[in-house]
Enzyme design. Structure first.
Site, PDB file in Angstrom:
ATOM      1  N   LYS A  68      32.797  48.928  49.921  1.00 22.47           N
ATOM      2  CA  LYS A  68      33.514  48.433  48.746  1.00 22.47           C
ATOM      3  C   LYS A  68      33.835  46.941  48.876  1.00 22.47           C
ATOM      4  O   LYS A  68      33.633  46.145  47.944  1.00 22.47           O
ATOM      5  CB  LYS A  68      34.793  49.250  48.567  1.00 22.47           C
ATOM      6  CG  LYS A  68      35.751  48.733  47.531  1.00 22.47           C
ATOM      7  CD  LYS A  68      35.129  48.783  46.151  1.00 22.47           C
ATOM      8  CE  LYS A  68      35.950  47.952  45.183  1.00 22.47           C
ATOM      9  NZ  LYS A  68      36.337  48.653  44.014  1.00 22.47           N
TER      10      LYS A  68
ATOM     11  N   CYS B 141      40.465  42.877  41.401  1.00 29.61           N
ATOM     12  CA  CYS B 141      39.486  43.342  42.390  1.00 29.61           C
ATOM     13  C   CYS B 141      38.827  42.181  43.097  1.00 29.61           C
ATOM     14  O   CYS B 141      39.074  41.921  44.264  1.00 29.61           O
ATOM     15  CB  CYS B 141      38.430  44.179  41.681  1.00 29.61           C
ATOM     16  SG  CYS B 141      39.153  45.421  40.612  1.00 29.61           S
TER      17      CYS B 141
HETATM   18  N1  SAJ Z   1      32.813  36.436  36.258  1.00 30.24           N
HETATM   19  C1  SAJ Z   1      32.229  35.181  36.135  1.00 30.24           C
HETATM   20  N2  SAJ Z   1      30.868  35.102  36.004  1.00 30.24           N
HETATM   21  C2  SAJ Z   1      30.081  36.206  35.994  1.00 30.24           C
HETATM   22  C3  SAJ Z   1      30.663  37.486  36.139  1.00 30.24           C
HETATM   23  C4  SAJ Z   1      32.037  37.559  36.258  1.00 30.24           C
HETATM   24  O1  SAJ Z   1      32.928  34.146  36.148  1.00 30.24           O
HETATM   25  O2  SAJ Z   1      28.862  36.058  35.827  1.00 30.24           O
HETATM   26  C5  SAJ Z   1      34.289  36.553  36.395  1.00 30.24           C
HETATM   27  C6  SAJ Z   1      34.924  37.381  35.273  1.00 30.24           C
HETATM   28  O3  SAJ Z   1      35.193  36.579  34.149  1.00 30.24           O
HETATM   29  C7  SAJ Z   1      36.175  37.885  35.960  1.00 30.24           C
HETATM   30  C8  SAJ Z   1      35.720  38.084  37.405  1.00 30.24           C
HETATM   31  O4  SAJ Z   1      34.558  37.298  37.560  1.00 30.24           O
HETATM   32  O5  SAJ Z   1      37.213  36.922  35.927  1.00 30.24           O
HETATM   33  C9  SAJ Z   1      35.429  39.525  37.797  1.00 30.24           C
HETATM   34  O6  SAJ Z   1      34.715  40.179  36.762  1.00 30.24           O
HETATM   35  P1  SAJ Z   1      33.536  41.234  37.027  1.00 30.24           P
HETATM   36  O7  SAJ Z   1      33.082  41.738  35.714  1.00 30.24           O
HETATM   37  O8  SAJ Z   1      32.520  40.622  37.908  1.00 30.24           O
HETATM   38  O9  SAJ Z   1      34.201  42.350  37.913  1.00 30.24           O
HETATM   39  P2  SAJ Z   1      35.527  43.273  37.763  1.00 30.24           P
HETATM   40  O10 SAJ Z   1      36.598  42.648  38.581  1.00 30.24           O
HETATM   41  O11 SAJ Z   1      35.825  43.608  36.369  1.00 30.24           O
HETATM   42  O12 SAJ Z   1      35.002  44.612  38.476  1.00 30.24           O
HETATM   43  C10 SAJ Z   1      34.527  44.542  39.807  1.00 30.24           C
HETATM   44  C11 SAJ Z   1      33.180  45.306  39.888  1.00 30.24           C
HETATM   45  N3  SAJ Z   1      32.524  45.009  41.149  1.00 30.24           N
HETATM   46  C12 SAJ Z   1      31.240  44.611  41.220  1.00 30.24           C
HETATM   47  O13 SAJ Z   1      30.561  44.443  40.230  1.00 30.24           O
HETATM   48  C13 SAJ Z   1      30.660  44.405  42.563  1.00 30.24           C
HETATM   49  C14 SAJ Z   1      33.425  46.804  39.745  1.00 30.24           C
HETATM   50  O14 SAJ Z   1      32.223  47.512  39.956  1.00 30.24           O
HETATM   51  C15 SAJ Z   1      34.496  47.264  40.747  1.00 30.24           C
HETATM   52  O15 SAJ Z   1      34.764  48.643  40.636  1.00 30.24           O
HETATM   53  C16 SAJ Z   1      35.754  46.502  40.425  1.00 30.24           C
HETATM   54  O16 SAJ Z   1      35.495  45.108  40.666  1.00 30.24           O
HETATM   55  C17 SAJ Z   1      36.873  47.010  41.323  1.00 30.24           C
HETATM   56  O17 SAJ Z   1      37.714  47.781  40.823  1.00 30.24           O
HETATM   57  O18 SAJ Z   1      36.890  46.709  42.515  1.00 30.24           O
END
Ligand code: SAJ
Length: 423
Positions: free
Chosen positions: A205, A259
């Protein structure tokens, strides 16, 4: 082994949907939370969080008669801990909720029970922290009761689908524990169920979220470099991503949520010497709101007394979660520069955040402004019609921090368009 009744401890973004999944698959579920406001809302049929489809799922689960909401832990065949693992100001993991939940189970633990920790936790939490607490019951983990770490890995915004279809990693402190976990989750999980030990599952994780954090850090760094060289970063990424083995993520105003902006710190805390890259990525992403603030200041001139409509406070598009949100940090930074800023967050219109003016109504937020900043790419912001917006505001400039708007349409409507690292 039969699981007729389970107790889910912590009814947040993970616990509530998980409890409902089991209830709609015929298992009696006690959903426990010690926050009286959450209990009150859920008991009245209201939700304290937004997630697509969750309201309907809670209704469905309640109708089956298998879901009961409670403010205390009850005896059950299995206990699932889904409480938050935030960090303290010094970025050290705050494990008090996990410890409190484990402690609350002690009095109810019986031979043959299964205890599962789902909360994202530092390596070895299950064996070094949860196990000793549960063994205060006089029962021995792995011998008298099963103990498992099974990380939640669902994406906010797609939680219900991913709960069912994602692969589920189950780390037992013994192989029998892992088998027991598999037996329970098989009630609703359609993805692969993979068995391992608990510390490996914890690492899995943390590695997933840390990898994503590092990938976002490099794209945020590319954004800074592109701005330095006068390159449109969005175009450059699109072109680079045509390479068959390259998939650069989107730069943004920073990394938030409960996360990805938190979990890598668990590795840095546990083994700082072994994680310099992880730490650097965290710093790059944490500095991003400051970088964006400087760009806005550079492009728009002195910000004092500027009236700004700030669109979006959630940590990412189309969710209501404001935890660790870079949009909140950016709004605060701008406010600290003497800007007269009013924010609008459609997913949490009633939010109250110290030091920020939040407007519940988009039209009112836009009205007497000089500048509109798009901070979060919510679908409803991306589809705003520039001509209609023009009729609602005296602002004639927009700053698009997330590449959510079409430059030409805004310019044709009479706005001066500024985009982060965009030509
Ligand atoms: N973000 C960017 N650029 C991107 C993608 C995301 O700046 O291209 C930013 C988003 O705006 C946000 C942050 O990153 O602020 C996180 O967003 P996210 O969509 O990447 O992830 P979370 O936090 O919503 O969910 C993550 C997921 N982990 C992965 O994809 C490896 C999810 O599968 C997990 O279950 C979750 O964390 C968790 O609960 O740990």
């Amino acid at each position: 082994m039969a699981f007729n009744k389970i107790c889910v401890i912590g009814l947040g973004y993970i616990g509530l949907p998980t409890a409902c999944m089991f209830a709609t698959h015929g298992i009696d579920v006690v959903g426990m939370d010690n926050n009286p406001d959450i209990i009150k809302k859920l008991s009245q049929g209201d939700l304290h969080i937004f997630e697509p489809g969750l309201k309907e799922l809670v209704e469905q689960a309640t109708k089956t008669g298998h879901l009961r909401i409670s403010n205390s832990v009850e005896p059950a065949d299995a206990f699932i801990i889904t409480v938050p693992t935030p960090f303290f100001d010094d970025k050290k993991a705050d494990m008090r909720y996990v410890e409190a939940a484990s402690t609350a189970i002690i009095a109810h633990l019986r031979p043959g029970n299964l205890v599962i920790l789902e909360s994202t936790s530092p390596p070895r939490t299950t064996v070094d922290r949860v196990r000793p607490i549960l063994e205060k019951s006089g029962l021995v983990a792995g011998k008298d009761f099963y103990l498992v770490y099974s990380p939640e890995r669902v994406l906010p915004g797609k939680i219900l689908d991913e709960l069912i279809h994602n692969a589920r990693v189950i780390g037992g402190i013994t192989s029998e524990s892992a088998e027991a976990g598999k037996h329970l989750y098989s009630h609703f999980v359609k993805g692969q169920i993979l068995l391992t030990d608990s510390t490996t599952a914890e690492m899995v994780k943390l590695m997933e979220n840390t990898t994503r954090d590092i990938n976002i850090a490099i794209t945020n760094e590319f954004c800074r470099l592109a701005d330095r060289f006068g390159v449109d970063v969005w175009e450059a990424i699109e072109l680079a991503n045509l390479h068959p083995r390259i998939n650069i993520l989107k730069p943004g105003i920073g990394v938030g949520g409960h996360c990805i902006s938190v979990d890598p710190w668990f590795l840095v805390e546990a083994a700082p010497e072994e994680s310099p890259l992880v730490l650097t990525a965290r710093k790059v992403n944490d500095d991003q709101p400051e970088f964006v603030c400087k760009l806005i200041e550079r492009d728009l001139g002195p910000l004092q007394n500027l009236k700004i409509a700030f669109l979006g406070l959630a940590f990412k598009p189309d969710v209501d979660d404001l935890r660790e949100s870079p949009a909140v940090i950016l709004a605060r930074l701008l406010t600290s520069k003497g800007v007269d800023l009013e924010a609008y967050e459609p997913f949490k219109p009633g939010a109250k955040i110290a030091g920020l003016n939040i407007q519940k109504d988009l039209s009112k937020c836009l009205k007497e402004k000089d500048l509109i900043i798009l901070a979060v790419g919510h679908q409803q912001f991306k589809t705003l019609d520039p001509l209609h917006i023009k009729s609602l505001t005296k602002a004639r400039a927009v700053y698009d921090a997330v590449n959510g708007w079409d430059k030409t349409s805004w310019e044709e409507a009479g706005f001066k368009y500024f985009g982060m690292a965009k030509n």
